[in-house]
Motif scaffolding. Structure first.
Motif, PDB file in Angstrom:
ATOM      1  N   VAL A  39       0.815  -1.210   0.000  1.00 21.65           N
ATOM      2  CA  VAL A  39       0.000   0.000   0.000  1.00 21.65           C
ATOM      3  C   VAL A  39       0.852   1.264   0.000  1.00 21.65           C
ATOM      4  O   VAL A  39       0.578   2.200  -0.754  1.00 21.65           O
ATOM      5  N   ASP A  40       1.870   1.302   0.824  1.00 24.11           N
ATOM      6  CA  ASP A  40       2.712   2.500   0.884  1.00 24.11           C
ATOM      7  C   ASP A  40       3.404   2.766  -0.448  1.00 24.11           C
ATOM      8  O   ASP A  40       3.485   3.908  -0.899  1.00 24.11           O
ATOM      9  N   SER A  68     -10.666   4.761  -4.331  1.00 26.46           N
ATOM     10  CA  SER A  68     -12.011   4.627  -3.779  1.00 26.46           C
ATOM     11  C   SER A  68     -12.435   3.167  -3.711  1.00 26.46           C
ATOM     12  O   SER A  68     -12.992   2.715  -2.705  1.00 26.46           O
ATOM     13  N   LYS A  69     -12.166   2.440  -4.772  1.00 25.92           N
ATOM     14  CA  LYS A  69     -12.572   1.035  -4.832  1.00 25.92           C
ATOM     15  C   LYS A  69     -11.762   0.162  -3.885  1.00 25.92           C
ATOM     16  O   LYS A  69     -12.268  -0.846  -3.375  1.00 25.92           O
ATOM     17  N   SER A  70     -10.513   0.519  -3.650  1.00 25.10           N
ATOM     18  CA  SER A  70      -9.660  -0.335  -2.822  1.00 25.10           C
ATOM     19  C   SER A  70     -10.007  -0.249  -1.350  1.00 25.10           C
ATOM     20  O   SER A  70      -9.831  -1.200  -0.613  1.00 25.10           O
ATOM     21  N   GLY A  71     -10.450   0.943  -0.910  1.00 26.43           N
ATOM     22  CA  GLY A  71     -10.725   1.135   0.509  1.00 26.43           C
ATOM     23  C   GLY A  71      -9.462   1.113   1.355  1.00 26.43           C
ATOM     24  O   GLY A  71      -9.530   1.035   2.573  1.00 26.43           O
ATOM     25  N   LEU A  72      -8.297   1.207   0.714  1.00 25.72           N
ATOM     26  CA  LEU A  72      -7.045   1.092   1.440  1.00 25.72           C
ATOM     27  C   LEU A  72      -6.548   2.419   2.003  1.00 25.72           C
ATOM     28  O   LEU A  72      -5.725   2.443   2.890  1.00 25.72           O
ATOM     29  N   PHE A  73      -7.022   3.517   1.444  1.00 29.33           N
ATOM     30  CA  PHE A  73      -6.588   4.829   1.900  1.00 29.33           C
ATOM     31  C   PHE A  73      -7.768   5.581   2.478  1.00 29.33           C
ATOM     32  O   PHE A  73      -8.879   5.453   2.006  1.00 29.33           O
ATOM     33  N   SER A  74      -7.480   6.377   3.459  1.00 23.51           N
ATOM     34  CA  SER A  74      -8.572   7.189   4.010  1.00 23.51           C
ATOM     35  C   SER A  74      -8.327   8.644   3.717  1.00 23.51           C
ATOM     36  O   SER A  74      -7.320   9.045   3.270  1.00 23.51           O
TER      37      SER A  74
END
Length: 74
Positions: A39-40, A68-74
């Motif tokens: 992710v990073d 948006s689709k991944s939900g990995l970042f806020s």
């Protein structure tokens, strides 16, 4: 390279080093990073893409859509 996402990421890194301004290679590498739970690295690459390529519609749309689709970042 279905099922070989780590190998794909490695090969895409090589391709991006050879062609550092190729937006499609960079984007695909970012997706490979996400698939490999890096992710990073994905976030850093996508942010670099936005800085380098500007807020071009395609880059911005792809980035925002994928995040948006991944939900990995806020």
């Amino acid at each position: 390279m279905l099922g070989e996402s780590a190998k794909a990421a490695s090969e895409l890194e090589t391709a991006l080093n050879l062609s550092p301004h190729d937006v499609d290679v960079a984007y695909t590498l970012g997706i490979a990073y996400l698939v490999n739970h890096r992710v990073d690295a994905a976030k850093q690459l996508f942010e670099r893409m936005l800085q380098e390529f500007g807020d071009k519609t395609t880059v911005a749309y792809r980035y925002r859509s994928r995040i948006s689709k991944s939900g990995l970042f806020s």
